[in-house]
Design a protein around this motif. Structure first.
Motif, PDB file in Angstrom:
ATOM      1  N   GLY A   1      12.100  14.214   0.714  1.00 53.70           N
ATOM      2  CA  GLY A   1      11.548  15.002   1.817  1.00 53.70           C
ATOM      3  C   GLY A   1      10.095  15.380   1.597  1.00 53.70           C
ATOM      4  O   GLY A   1       9.273  15.302   2.515  1.00 53.70           O
ATOM      5  N   THR A   2       9.757  15.772   0.385  1.00 53.22           N
ATOM      6  CA  THR A   2       8.373  16.134   0.073  1.00 53.22           C
ATOM      7  C   THR A   2       7.469  14.910   0.161  1.00 53.22           C
ATOM      8  O   THR A   2       6.357  14.986   0.691  1.00 53.22           O
ATOM      9  N   ILE A   3       7.948  13.784  -0.341  1.00 47.99           N
ATOM     10  CA  ILE A   3       7.167  12.546  -0.275  1.00 47.99           C
ATOM     11  C   ILE A   3       6.953  12.144   1.181  1.00 47.99           C
ATOM     12  O   ILE A   3       5.840  11.787   1.589  1.00 47.99           O
ATOM     13  N   VAL A   4       8.007  12.220   1.975  1.00 50.72           N
ATOM     14  CA  VAL A   4       7.930  11.884   3.400  1.00 50.72           C
ATOM     15  C   VAL A   4       6.897  12.771   4.094  1.00 50.72           C
ATOM     16  O   VAL A   4       6.030  12.281   4.830  1.00 50.72           O
ATOM     17  N   ASP A   5       6.984  14.084   3.882  1.00 52.79           N
ATOM     18  CA  ASP A   5       6.066  15.021   4.534  1.00 52.79           C
ATOM     19  C   ASP A   5       4.628  14.833   4.074  1.00 52.79           C
ATOM     20  O   ASP A   5       3.703  14.842   4.887  1.00 52.79           O
ATOM     21  N   THR A   6       4.437  14.657   2.779  1.00 57.78           N
ATOM     22  CA  THR A   6       3.082  14.545   2.227  1.00 57.78           C
ATOM     23  C   THR A   6       2.388  13.266   2.685  1.00 57.78           C
ATOM     24  O   THR A   6       1.202  13.283   3.012  1.00 57.78           O
ATOM     25  N   LEU A   7       3.117  12.171   2.724  1.00 57.27           N
ATOM     26  CA  LEU A   7       2.507  10.883   3.054  1.00 57.27           C
ATOM     27  C   LEU A   7       2.738  10.455   4.511  1.00 57.27           C
ATOM     28  O   LEU A   7       2.331   9.357   4.888  1.00 57.27           O
ATOM     29  N   ALA A   8       3.390  11.303   5.287  1.00 61.95           N
ATOM     30  CA  ALA A   8       3.667  11.017   6.707  1.00 61.95           C
ATOM     31  C   ALA A   8       4.411   9.686   6.861  1.00 61.95           C
ATOM     32  O   ALA A   8       3.980   8.781   7.579  1.00 61.95           O
ATOM     33  N   LEU A   9       5.532   9.576   6.159  1.00 61.40           N
ATOM     34  CA  LEU A   9       6.359   8.373   6.200  1.00 61.40           C
ATOM     35  C   LEU A   9       7.690   8.700   6.869  1.00 61.40           C
ATOM     36  O   LEU A   9       8.107   9.853   6.904  1.00 61.40           O
ATOM     37  N   ARG A  10       8.363   7.672   7.330  1.00 61.63           N
ATOM     38  CA  ARG A  10       9.744   7.837   7.759  1.00 61.63           C
ATOM     39  C   ARG A  10      10.618   7.895   6.506  1.00 61.63           C
ATOM     40  O   ARG A  10      10.311   7.269   5.490  1.00 61.63           O
ATOM     41  N   GLN A  11      11.723   8.626   6.594  1.00 65.14           N
ATOM     42  CA  GLN A  11      12.605   8.781   5.433  1.00 65.14           C
ATOM     43  C   GLN A  11      13.119   7.429   4.955  1.00 65.14           C
ATOM     44  O   GLN A  11      13.155   7.167   3.751  1.00 65.14           O
ATOM     45  N   SER A  12      13.515   6.559   5.863  1.00 69.16           N
ATOM     46  CA  SER A  12      14.051   5.255   5.461  1.00 69.16           C
ATOM     47  C   SER A  12      12.984   4.403   4.779  1.00 69.16           C
ATOM     48  O   SER A  12      13.279   3.678   3.825  1.00 69.16           O
ATOM     49  N   THR A  13      11.748   4.506   5.239  1.00 70.18           N
ATOM     50  CA  THR A  13      10.636   3.765   4.620  1.00 70.18           C
ATOM     51  C   THR A  13      10.404   4.262   3.197  1.00 70.18           C
ATOM     52  O   THR A  13      10.291   3.471   2.255  1.00 70.18           O
TER      53      THR A  13
ATOM     54  N   PRO B   1       0.804  -1.236   0.000  1.00 77.27           N
ATOM     55  CA  PRO B   1       0.000   0.000   0.000  1.00 77.27           C
ATOM     56  C   PRO B   1       0.834   1.282   0.000  1.00 77.27           C
ATOM     57  O   PRO B   1       0.430   2.283  -0.611  1.00 77.27           O
ATOM     58  N   THR B   2       1.976   1.273   0.644  1.00 77.63           N
ATOM     59  CA  THR B   2       2.823   2.473   0.659  1.00 77.63           C
ATOM     60  C   THR B   2       3.340   2.775  -0.732  1.00 77.63           C
ATOM     61  O   THR B   2       3.371   3.932  -1.164  1.00 77.63           O
ATOM     62  N   ARG B   3       3.731   1.747  -1.475  1.00 76.82           N
ATOM     63  CA  ARG B   3       4.209   1.971  -2.841  1.00 76.82           C
ATOM     64  C   ARG B   3       3.074   2.471  -3.734  1.00 76.82           C
ATOM     65  O   ARG B   3       3.287   3.325  -4.603  1.00 76.82           O
ATOM     66  N   ILE B   4       1.869   1.974  -3.511  1.00 73.42           N
ATOM     67  CA  ILE B   4       0.707   2.467  -4.264  1.00 73.42           C
ATOM     68  C   ILE B   4       0.505   3.956  -3.969  1.00 73.42           C
ATOM     69  O   ILE B   4       0.273   4.751  -4.875  1.00 73.42           O
ATOM     70  N   ARG B   5       0.605   4.336  -2.711  1.00 70.25           N
ATOM     71  CA  ARG B   5       0.424   5.738  -2.331  1.00 70.25           C
ATOM     72  C   ARG B   5       1.510   6.620  -2.947  1.00 70.25           C
ATOM     73  O   ARG B   5       1.220   7.723  -3.429  1.00 70.25           O
ATOM     74  N   ILE B   6       2.756   6.161  -2.932  1.00 74.24           N
ATOM     75  CA  ILE B   6       3.850   6.933  -3.529  1.00 74.24           C
ATOM     76  C   ILE B   6       3.631   7.092  -5.028  1.00 74.24           C
ATOM     77  O   ILE B   6       3.765   8.191  -5.582  1.00 74.24           O
TER      78      ILE B   6
END
Length: 114
Positions: A40-52, A21-26
């Motif tokens: 950074g924008t992807i992390v902030d927009t989707l509320a993910l950890r940077q490593s994830t 599901p995370t890859r679908i969201r990205i």
């Protein structure tokens, strides 16, 4: 005509990349923005950890769904339109809705290098 081993391997990698599901969201985020985005924008927009986010971006890039380019110290990601345009045909081929001889042929499946 049945799929070749190479086609089946390629399609399996695509479906596997979309099984999270995370890859679908990205992929959805990058597809709907229509622009290059940094991690950074992807992390902030989707509320993910940077490593994830980095892990999932790598998976999507490795199968050809995403393109990336270095911009200074950042890496920017965008959708590989050539690959995504062919994905519905891959699904139709696997499900027997499209004859193999009527489909785009390899290496044209991912015409733009990943």
């Amino acid at each position: 005509m049945p799929l070749t081993d190479d086609e089946a391997t390629l399609f399996a990698s695509w479906f596997h990349a979309l099984s999270d599901p995370t890859r679908i969201r990205i992929l959805n985020l990058l597809s709907t923005t229509g622009d290059e985005l940094g991690v950074g924008t992807i992390v902030d927009t989707l509320a993910l950890r940077q490593s994830t986010a980095s892990h999932h971006l790598k998976v999507l890039h490795d199968v050809g769904f995403l393109r990336r380019r270095r911009h200074g110290t950042s890496v920017l990601y965008r959708v590989n339109a050539n690959c995504l345009e062919r994905f519905p045909s891959a699904a139709d081929l696997v499900m027997g809705r499209l004859r193999v001889d009527a489909a785009p042929t390899a290496p044209g499946w991912v015409a733009e290098p990943a």
